[in-house]
Design a protein around this motif. Structure first.
Motif, PDB file in Angstrom:
ATOM      1  N   ALA A  92       0.729  -1.275   0.034  1.00  0.00           N
ATOM      2  CA  ALA A  92      -0.051  -0.161   0.100  1.00  0.00           C
ATOM      3  C   ALA A  92       1.078   1.172  -0.035  1.00  0.00           C
ATOM      4  O   ALA A  92       0.500   2.301  -0.584  1.00  0.00           O
ATOM      5  CB  ALA A  92      -0.737  -0.105   1.290  1.00  0.00           C
ATOM      6  N   GLY A  93       2.127   1.051   0.895  1.00  0.00           N
ATOM      7  CA  GLY A  93       2.761   2.258   0.654  1.00  0.00           C
ATOM      8  C   GLY A  93       3.301   2.605  -0.729  1.00  0.00           C
ATOM      9  O   GLY A  93       3.544   3.896  -1.032  1.00  0.00           O
ATOM     10  N   VAL A  94       3.921   1.655  -1.276  1.00  0.00           N
ATOM     11  CA  VAL A  94       4.732   1.800  -2.714  1.00  0.00           C
ATOM     12  C   VAL A  94       3.697   2.316  -3.504  1.00  0.00           C
ATOM     13  O   VAL A  94       3.914   3.446  -4.333  1.00  0.00           O
ATOM     14  CB  VAL A  94       5.062   0.472  -3.002  1.00  0.00           C
ATOM     15  CG1 VAL A  94       5.537   0.426  -4.555  1.00  0.00           C
ATOM     16  CG2 VAL A  94       6.430  -0.066  -2.187  1.00  0.00           C
ATOM     17  N   LEU A  95       2.491   1.633  -3.704  1.00  0.00           N
ATOM     18  CA  LEU A  95       1.296   2.142  -4.721  1.00  0.00           C
ATOM     19  C   LEU A  95       1.018   3.731  -4.106  1.00  0.00           C
ATOM     20  O   LEU A  95       0.807   4.555  -5.256  1.00  0.00           O
ATOM     21  CB  LEU A  95       0.124   1.245  -4.431  1.00  0.00           C
ATOM     22  CG  LEU A  95       0.266  -0.210  -4.968  1.00  0.00           C
ATOM     23  CD1 LEU A  95      -1.114  -0.990  -5.045  1.00  0.00           C
ATOM     24  CD2 LEU A  95       0.442   0.046  -6.389  1.00  0.00           C
ATOM     25  N   GLY A  96       0.737   4.006  -2.878  1.00  0.00           N
ATOM     26  CA  GLY A  96       0.698   5.234  -2.304  1.00  0.00           C
ATOM     27  C   GLY A  96       1.813   6.266  -2.890  1.00  0.00           C
ATOM     28  O   GLY A  96       1.474   7.551  -3.309  1.00  0.00           O
ATOM     29  N   ALA A  97       2.989   5.870  -2.912  1.00  0.00           N
ATOM     30  CA  ALA A  97       4.186   6.651  -3.245  1.00  0.00           C
ATOM     31  C   ALA A  97       3.987   6.959  -4.958  1.00  0.00           C
ATOM     32  O   ALA A  97       4.317   7.966  -5.395  1.00  0.00           O
ATOM     33  CB  ALA A  97       5.472   6.139  -2.851  1.00  0.00           C
ATOM     34  N   TRP A  98       3.445   5.841  -5.825  1.00  0.00           N
ATOM     35  CA  TRP A  98       3.509   6.159  -7.119  1.00  0.00           C
ATOM     36  C   TRP A  98       2.272   7.029  -7.531  1.00  0.00           C
ATOM     37  O   TRP A  98       2.333   8.135  -8.215  1.00  0.00           O
ATOM     38  CB  TRP A  98       3.049   4.677  -7.895  1.00  0.00           C
ATOM     39  CG  TRP A  98       4.350   4.119  -8.135  1.00  0.00           C
ATOM     40  CD1 TRP A  98       4.781   2.877  -7.490  1.00  0.00           C
ATOM     41  CD2 TRP A  98       5.266   4.254  -9.133  1.00  0.00           C
ATOM     42  NE1 TRP A  98       6.044   2.450  -8.104  1.00  0.00           N
ATOM     43  CE2 TRP A  98       6.253   3.371  -9.030  1.00  0.00           C
ATOM     44  CE3 TRP A  98       5.232   5.004 -10.136  1.00  0.00           C
ATOM     45  CZ2 TRP A  98       7.399   3.170 -10.069  1.00  0.00           C
ATOM     46  CZ3 TRP A  98       6.145   5.050 -11.360  1.00  0.00           C
ATOM     47  CH2 TRP A  98       7.241   3.973 -10.968  1.00  0.00           C
TER      48      TRP A  98
END
Length: 580
Positions: A92-98
């Motif tokens: 979720a953090g990686v997708l949020g960063a994207w």
């Protein structure tokens, strides 16, 4: 008429054996074995393996767990669930960063997703192992990186031209005046500071995504290096994965711990030896019981029961724990041979089908005693009694288990020997400690390179992680597994985490354990028959022939078994006909 007496021997149940230094030593407790630690580490490294563990042990809570030889399946499940929770958070953090990065850059960062998706496709093609697909993956990678390099050079040239040469570009980059120019941009501190921001913002935001990817890898490495270190893993009470379990996990974990080491094995009829590993040259032998010619007039052989034969075999096997006399008693006690940790006990196989509920499985000691007393003298198809001999080599990382069944019926004696081997844990699981320390001790540049290399695939990997998590929850919510009729184990998480083949050292140890145990089994049966007055020469000759590979039952593809004479060239490769 006079009958030849059979000497009484201690019962085999429980394994027997003393506690002195010359009587062997107990194996490491399954809950703290190296094999179990490797499997727990594997749940953080391999998403597919983790999902299989969760699906078999947690989603399908109606399935009785497979026997856990040399490890604790409940700890593996606890770490699998913890690893999934952590990975879902990072995904979720990686997708949020994207997502945030795409907003901040006006969609410029999102433009990288298409080439990154192509790179992920290239990784998938390469993982298939097919030469043509591997070649296509190389072409796809080259195409993507050449295209990305061309785009970067084009933008660089565009910025260079639009800024009025190298000096203008430097002014754009650093927000100052144009170097080598008589006038500054706009006549002072350049007016369009947004141009500088637009040029710097995409790489800054991309660096933020790379940082999140690197932090995720660092978290996994620290977990393996600390929580799963040999010192920390040796204390199950301090395992953070087992702290504060939910209601479902507590219920499932309690069932696993009551079933996984019970001598009553509730099995699936399509894979009865699930958990024991791959069959390794199982064989059987039937002989006619004929009186010895030297008994003399008026003397008849005494009837031998299956229990008598098993009782005669057990002491011979237990003597394998005793090291050869040499030097001092202290030197003998220090012998490291894994045969000193040999375990001998009895087990009863009973099909799981037909139980009203999983909690009704007869795994209590009193229930096992009742089934054992009834099964040992019967030749039933579904309920079967076995003498079980186990050696856990390489810190329980290679387990050899020999199931022995003796049955007498109508003047015939049948001996069944079914050796199984659990191969060592996967190489990646075994090397988890070294890989984690290597990453943690690497310099910042090395960590940054790793993160940059894995960032292109982070978007697809994160989506896949969230998708697998949702699919698992959906199976729990809609599958009705909590109220389903009980089933035997479909697969073993220990077998799933094993290598495809062992090393030469593993094969040498396997042959030594197996030959030694089989010789003692054959010797015990021969002595029992001889002492009871039966002819043993034919049995001994034929037993040596089949045990050495002359004729044995071999697991084959698309068939339950076949009988053939393929000789002694079998290896420890895991076959495809194991019933999984």
């Amino acid at each position: 008429m006079t009958e030849i007496p059979i000497p009484h021997q201690p019962a085999a149940a429980g394994g027997g054996g003393g506690n002195g230094p010359r009587d062997g030593r107990p194996p490491v407790h399954p809950s703290v074995s190296e094999a179990g630690r490797f499997l727990c580490a594997g749940t953080y490294l391999d998403a597919e393996y983790r999902d299989q563990v969760i699906d078999e042990l947690y989603v399908h809570e109606e399935r009785i767990v497979a026997p856990s030889y040399g490890f604790d399946a409940s700890r593996v499940l606890a770490h699998a669930l913890r690893a999934r929770r952590v990975e879902l958070g990072w995904a979720a953090g990686v997708l949020g960063a994207w997502f945030v990065g795409s907003l901040l850059t006006g969609g410029a960062l999102a433009a990288l997703l298409f080439p990154f998706l192509l790179l992920s496709l290239a990784d998938w093609l390469r993982a298939r192992g097919i030469p043509l697909l591997r070649f296509l993956s190389v072409l796809l990678r080259v195409y993507v990186w050449v295209a990305l390099l061309g785009i970067v050079l084009f933008l660089f040239g565009l910025a260079l031209t639009g800024a009025g040469g190298p000096g203008g570009l430097l002014a754009l980059l650093f927000g100052g005046q144009s170097f080598g120019s008589s006038s500054s941009l706009g006549g002072g501190p350049f007016e369009d500071s947004g141009a500088s921001l637009a040029l710097w913002w995409p790489p800054i935001v991309f660096a933020g995504v790379v940082t999140v990817v690197g932090l995720q890898r660092g978290h996994v490495a620290r977990t393996i290096a600390t929580d799963l270190s040999p010192e920390r893993y040796a204390d199950p009470s301090a395992d953070p994965a087992e702290a504060h379990p939910g209601v479902r996990l507590a219920r499932v974990r309690k069932r696993i711990r009551s079933e996984q080491h019970a001598p009553m094995i509730m099995y699936d009829i399509n894979n009865p030896f699930a958990g024991a590993g791959e069959p390794y040259r199982p064989w059987q032998l039937s002989v006619e019981l004929r009186p010895r010619a030297d008994l003399g007039p008026g003397v008849t052989p005494r009837h031998v029961t299956n229990a008598h034969i098993a009782e005669r075999i057990v002491p011979l096997l237990e003597r394998l724990r005793v090291p050869s006399p040499h030097g001092s008693p202290q030197a003998e006690a220090a012998v490291l041979d894994r045969m000193r940790e040999l375990v001998v006990d009895e087990c009863v196989f009973l099909p799981a089908g037909g139980l009203p509920h999983r909690d009704a499985a007869p795994v209590a000691p009193q229930q096992f005693a009742e089934h054992r007393a009834a099964a040992i003298e019967e030749g039933g198809e579904r309920r079967r009694h076995f003498l079980r001999v186990r050696v856990g080599g390489w810190d329980e990382n290679m387990v050899v288990t020999v199931f022995v069944r003796v049955h007498t019926q109508g003047g015939m004696m049948m001996l069944e020997v079914a050796p199984h081997v659990l191969l060592p844990a996967r190489i990646a699981f075994h090397n988890a400690d070294a890989d984690a320390e290597r990453y943690l001790n690497n310099n910042r540049f090395g960590k940054a390179v790793w993160a940059v290399r894995h960032t292109p695939g982070s978007f697809v990997a994160s989506l896949a992680t969230l998708g697998r998590g949702f699919a698992s929850w959906w199976r729990i919510a809609t599958g009705g597994h909590g109220g389903a009729r009980p089933e035997g184990p479909r697969l073993s998480v220990r077998e799933l985490g094993s290598q495809n083949q062992g090393s030469l050292f593993h094969l040498m140890d396997l042959d030594r354990y197996l030959k030694t145990i089989q010789d003692r089994v054959v010797g015990g049966v021969t002595m029992t028959l001889h002492e009871a007055g039966w002819h043993t020469e034919e049995f001994a000759q034929r037993a040596v022939h089949v045990a050495e590979g002359g004729v044995y039952i071999q697991s084959v593809h698309d068939s339950a078994f076949s009988v053939g004479g393929t000789g002694h060239h079998n290896s420890t490769h895991r076959g495809s006909g194991s019933g999984r």
